[in-house]
Design a protein around this motif. Structure first.
Motif, PDB file in Angstrom:
ATOM      1  N   LYS A   1     -13.576  -9.404  -9.499  1.00 37.70           N
ATOM      2  CA  LYS A   1     -12.156  -8.986 -10.127  1.00 37.70           C
ATOM      3  C   LYS A   1     -11.253 -10.064 -10.180  1.00 37.70           C
ATOM      4  O   LYS A   1     -10.248 -10.284 -11.227  1.00 37.70           O
ATOM      5  N   ILE A   2     -11.064 -10.435  -9.211  1.00 38.89           N
ATOM      6  CA  ILE A   2      -9.317 -10.830  -8.995  1.00 38.89           C
ATOM      7  C   ILE A   2      -9.279 -11.985  -9.873  1.00 38.89           C
ATOM      8  O   ILE A   2      -8.231 -12.579 -10.674  1.00 38.89           O
ATOM      9  N   ALA A   3     -10.961 -13.055 -10.022  1.00 37.91           N
ATOM     10  CA  ALA A   3     -10.866 -14.071 -10.595  1.00 37.91           C
ATOM     11  C   ALA A   3     -11.052 -14.108 -12.284  1.00 37.91           C
ATOM     12  O   ALA A   3      -9.746 -14.630 -12.666  1.00 37.91           O
TER      13      ALA A   3
ATOM     14  N   ALA B   1      -2.884  -4.655 -11.169  1.00 34.67           N
ATOM     15  CA  ALA B   1      -3.253  -3.009 -11.839  1.00 34.67           C
ATOM     16  C   ALA B   1      -4.342  -3.023 -10.236  1.00 34.67           C
ATOM     17  O   ALA B   1      -4.890  -1.770 -10.095  1.00 34.67           O
ATOM     18  N   LEU B   2      -4.563  -4.113  -9.454  1.00 35.01           N
ATOM     19  CA  LEU B   2      -5.221  -3.510  -8.201  1.00 35.01           C
ATOM     20  C   LEU B   2      -4.966  -2.213  -8.060  1.00 35.01           C
ATOM     21  O   LEU B   2      -5.691  -1.656  -6.747  1.00 35.01           O
TER      22      LEU B   2
ATOM     23  N   GLY C   1      -7.528   1.384  -5.574  1.00 30.56           N
ATOM     24  CA  GLY C   1      -7.135   1.822  -3.929  1.00 30.56           C
ATOM     25  C   GLY C   1      -7.455   0.265  -3.791  1.00 30.56           C
ATOM     26  O   GLY C   1      -7.306  -0.444  -2.548  1.00 30.56           O
ATOM     27  N   VAL C   2      -6.811  -0.857  -4.092  1.00 29.13           N
ATOM     28  CA  VAL C   2      -6.486  -1.975  -3.229  1.00 29.13           C
ATOM     29  C   VAL C   2      -4.800  -2.179  -2.493  1.00 29.13           C
ATOM     30  O   VAL C   2      -4.202  -2.113  -3.311  1.00 29.13           O
TER      31      VAL C   2
ATOM     32  N   GLY D   1       6.647  -8.848  -7.352  1.00 30.35           N
ATOM     33  CA  GLY D   1       5.911  -9.525  -8.818  1.00 30.35           C
ATOM     34  C   GLY D   1       4.999  -8.008  -9.188  1.00 30.35           C
ATOM     35  O   GLY D   1       4.492  -7.868 -10.293  1.00 30.35           O
ATOM     36  N   LEU D   2       4.397  -7.259  -8.232  1.00 30.50           N
ATOM     37  CA  LEU D   2       3.637  -6.895  -7.808  1.00 30.50           C
ATOM     38  C   LEU D   2       4.131  -4.923  -8.393  1.00 30.50           C
ATOM     39  O   LEU D   2       3.809  -4.148  -8.668  1.00 30.50           O
TER      40      LEU D   2
END
Length: 261
Positions: A91-93, A151-152, A156-157, A233-234
């Protein structure tokens, strides 16, 4: 019902001995693990996986990496057997495309990651993947990578980055309570003063950290500072930035921790 947005953390990890010791910093990490919403998965970003290009651990069972020397055997005997998540790695990739992200099957969790997570989540029962820090990219690039991963937090991340915003071991005074260098205090305060700044990455005072007169001494190399930029950044426009704990050890090592959300 809208999913709970997970907080994001930058933890000043300090010495690997924090794994074996109990002090104000490790107690704060433990309390964060107890009081914050429990994540479904964790994305770790550590100063100690400093690479050319970008990689993410994609194995089912990441190994515990003891990337240090000269410490007691008990530290080398410690394992943090959290599972990995190939699905989260994929997903991250995808989120970072068209950036070429290497799905890594050899690294694992280094002490910058497991050294803090073992205090937050000692049961090692939450899947963890680790993202590398590309040494070839400028500071603004790392901040923007954090933005791309925001968006992670809605899925739930929890993102847990670790380093030290002041990290000069060559000038460290090895007694824990030695007098702090003025340049170290000044740079640490500069970081604190600008944590809540919002705007374009290229104008952010903490992206442009080398403009501070003490920056070159505070960070002779940038790898321990850069993880903070991912966390900033998050951040979303409506979110507060808080400092769970701060302090200086060995005169030249900042233990500042930062929480977004």
């Amino acid at each position: 019902m809208k999913p709970l947005r997970m907080p994001a953390l930058f933890l000043g990890h300090g010495s690997p001995m924090n794994v074996l010791e109990e002090n104000d910093y490790t107690q704060t990490w433990r309390e964060l693990g107890e009081k914050l919403p429990r994540p479904q998965m964790i994305l770790a970003i550590s100063a100690h996986w400093y690479t050319r290009g970008t990689a993410v651990t994609a194995m089912e069972n990441p190994r515990t990496i003891h990337d240090f020397g000269g410490f007691p055997q008990a530290l080398f005997d410690t394992r943090y057997a959290a599972p990995g998540s190939p699905e989260l790695a994929q997903k991250i990739a995808g989120m970072l495309a068209p950036l070429d992200v290497h799905l890594d099957h050899s690294w694992g969790l280094d002490h910058g990651s497991w050294g803090v997570l073992i205090k937050m989540y000692p049961n090692a029962d939450i899947p963890v993947v680790q993202l590398s820090i590309d040494a070839t990219q400028p500071a603004a690039w790392h901040f923007r990578l954090g933005q791309k991963l925001a968006a992670l937090r809605e899925q739930g991340v929890m993102v847990v980055a670790s380093g030290n915003v002041v990290h000069n071991l060559r000038m460290a005074r090895w007694q824990e309570d030695g007098e702090v260098y003025p340049w170290a205090s000044a740079f640490n305060q500069y970081v604190r003063d600008n944590l809540s700044w919002q705007g374009e990455a290229t104008a952010h005072p903490l992206v442009n950290f080398m403009q501070h007169p003490g920056a070159a001494l505070a960070n002779p190399t940038p790898e321990h500072y850069l993880p903070l930029l991912y966390i900033l950044g998050l951040r979303q426009p409506d979110e507060a930035v808080t400092v769970p704990i701060d302090g200086m050890v060995m005169s030249a090592l900042s233990m500042l921790s930062v929480q977004v959300g």
